[in-house]
Design an enzyme around this catalytic site. Structure first.
Site, PDB file in Angstrom:
ATOM      1  N   HIS A   1      12.512  75.409  39.736  1.00 53.59           N
ATOM      2  CA  HIS A   1      11.802  75.445  38.284  1.00 53.59           C
ATOM      3  C   HIS A   1      11.818  76.961  37.886  1.00 53.59           C
ATOM      4  CE1 HIS A   1      11.193  71.041  37.222  1.00 53.59           C
ATOM      5  NE2 HIS A   1      12.572  71.279  37.790  1.00 53.59           N
ATOM      6  N   ASN A   2      12.209  78.320  39.126  1.00 51.28           N
ATOM      7  CA  ASN A   2      11.569  79.143  38.894  1.00 51.28           C
ATOM      8  C   ASN A   2      12.100  80.049  38.171  1.00 51.28           C
ATOM      9  OD1 ASN A   2       9.733  78.992  41.361  1.00 51.28           O
ATOM     10  ND2 ASN A   2      11.115  80.320  42.455  1.00 51.28           N
TER      11      ASN A   2
END
EC number: 3.5.3.3
Length: 403
Positions: free
Chosen positions: A232-233
């Site tokens: 989820h960067n």
């Protein structure tokens, strides 16, 4: 001048709902059956996902609370004056009450107008914050507040035929986003340029598919190099280099319904160390696809796939569970935590459920093959097994992108 606490704003005409009237009637009937069985007079929903699921209204909070009051007779949405008539136009239900900003806590005044009295009220323990729970309780001093979130999650876990159709469209649009990423990919291109291209392609595809649809929340995470270490960067300004490990993540959002495509890519070439890690993750992915069928227990699927990672001495690099449910959810609402392919979830797969298969391993910088590897497909569980509705190719044979 005395300004009103609440309003009714009937501006324009009702819009076409996302699903059929019968679909919403079925959802309301199942909810009301649960309320009756538990002697609950009304449910007061506050979450994005349940309000959307039961009324087709997906609110924009911006710091304001919203609600949906469901009794045996009524479905009433509670919205803020800043939204005008849009909540009424969207709500599949009997009424919409608008609260104003003229006085403090008019939100609770609106709820009381929708529900003048009750002995037992269903709330969402996993969403309603403590402050608002206390304020709600103060409005109903003789009522008991009980949780309905878990029961509603279980209802949402089994998808209808109409939901399956929506999710199929989403998977198709995600594949369009994936193709746009490959199209935009080149040496020295910034991550954000690739992501923008994919998001635009998906939004246009959604608009071409659905009439009068609200276009919101569709997004892309395109990560490169060290930025692939977290699923989820965020997208950054980092420029892609030849030989980089890349992570393609496309998320079409249609009427609050989430779908996804996630793939590992390399630009131009892939080192031998990276290739070994990638092939191991693909092996787990393919084994997992075969395990998605009715009767399988989520925890057993996770344990079986763990053995493959153990064989490659990679289990310690696994970063999360092997898959999760789909439906009305996003990165900020709606996780159906009872249907995840993890060791601590004993839910048994049933026809109608929709789950992903998405193994991921992450090797930190400095180790051979460093980076995050992930493949993600969406499967609809049926009577005989499961249908994979993701068509975008995966693996080294197709996703070493040479330009």
């Amino acid at each position: 001048m005395q300004m009103p606490k609440t309003l009714r704003i009937r501006n324009g005409e009702k819009v076409k709902s996302t699903f059929s009237a019968q679909e919403y009637a079925n959802r309301h009937a199942k909810l009301r059956a649960h309320l009756a069985a538990e002697n609950i007079d009304a449910a007061v929903f506050t979450s994005y996902h349940n309000i959307n699921y039961y009324s087709d209204f997906l609110y924009c909070s911006f710091g304001r609370p919203y609600a949906l009051v469901v009794t045996q007779d009524d479905v009433i949405s509670i919205s803020a004056n800043i939204d005008g008539g849009q909540p009424w136009r969207r709500t599949v239900g009997t009424d919409n009450i608008v609260y104003t900003d003229w006085q403090r806590d008019n939100y609770f005044v609106a709820i009381q107008q929708a529900l003048p009295r009750a002995r037992r009220i269903g709330i969402e323990h996993d969403h309603l914050n403590l402050q608002n729970r206390d304020k709600l309780a103060a409005r109903y001093p003789d009522a008991e507040l009980v949780d309905v979130a878990a029961a509603c999650m279980r209802m949402r876990m089994i998808k209808s035929a109409e939901e399956h159709e929506m999710i199929r469209h989403g998977a198709r649009v995600a594949d369009i986003g994936g193709a746009a990423i490959v199209e935009a990919l080149r040496d020295q291109v910034p991550e954000y340029e690739v992501a923008l291209h994919a998001t635009q392609a998906m939004v246009r595809a959604i608009a071409e598919t659905f009439d009068n649809v609200e276009l919101m929340d569709t997004w892309t995470w395109f990560q490169s190099g060290i930025n692939t270490d977290g699923a989820h960067n965020p997208v950054t300004t980092r420029k892609v280099n030849k030989g980089d490990i890349l992570s393609l993540n496309c998320f079409p959002m249609i009427a609050g319904y989430y779908t996804a495509l996630e793939r590992t890519l390399f630009l131009d070439h892939c080192s031998d160390d990276h290739l070994r890690m990638w092939q191991a993750n693909v092996e787990v992915h393919e084994a997992g696809l075969k395990l998605i069928k009715p009767g399988m227990r989520c925890s057993d699927i996770a344990k079986e796939l763990n053995e493959i990672f153990l064989k490659h001495d990679l289990l310690q690099y696994r970063t999360f569970g092997y898959g999760h449910s789909f439906g009305t959810l996003s990165h900020y609402y709606g996780r159906e935590a009872g249907l995840e392919l993890r060791e601590d979830i004993d839910t048994v797969l049933e026809p109608g459920m929709v789950v992903s298969m998405e193994p991921m391993i992450m090797l930190p910088e400095g180790r051979p093959g460093a980076g995050g590897y992930r493949e993600h497909d969406i499967l609809i569980v049926n009577e005989n097994g499961a249908e994979n509705i993701t068509k975008f190719p995966y693996g080294p044979e197709r996703n070493i992108i040479r330009k």
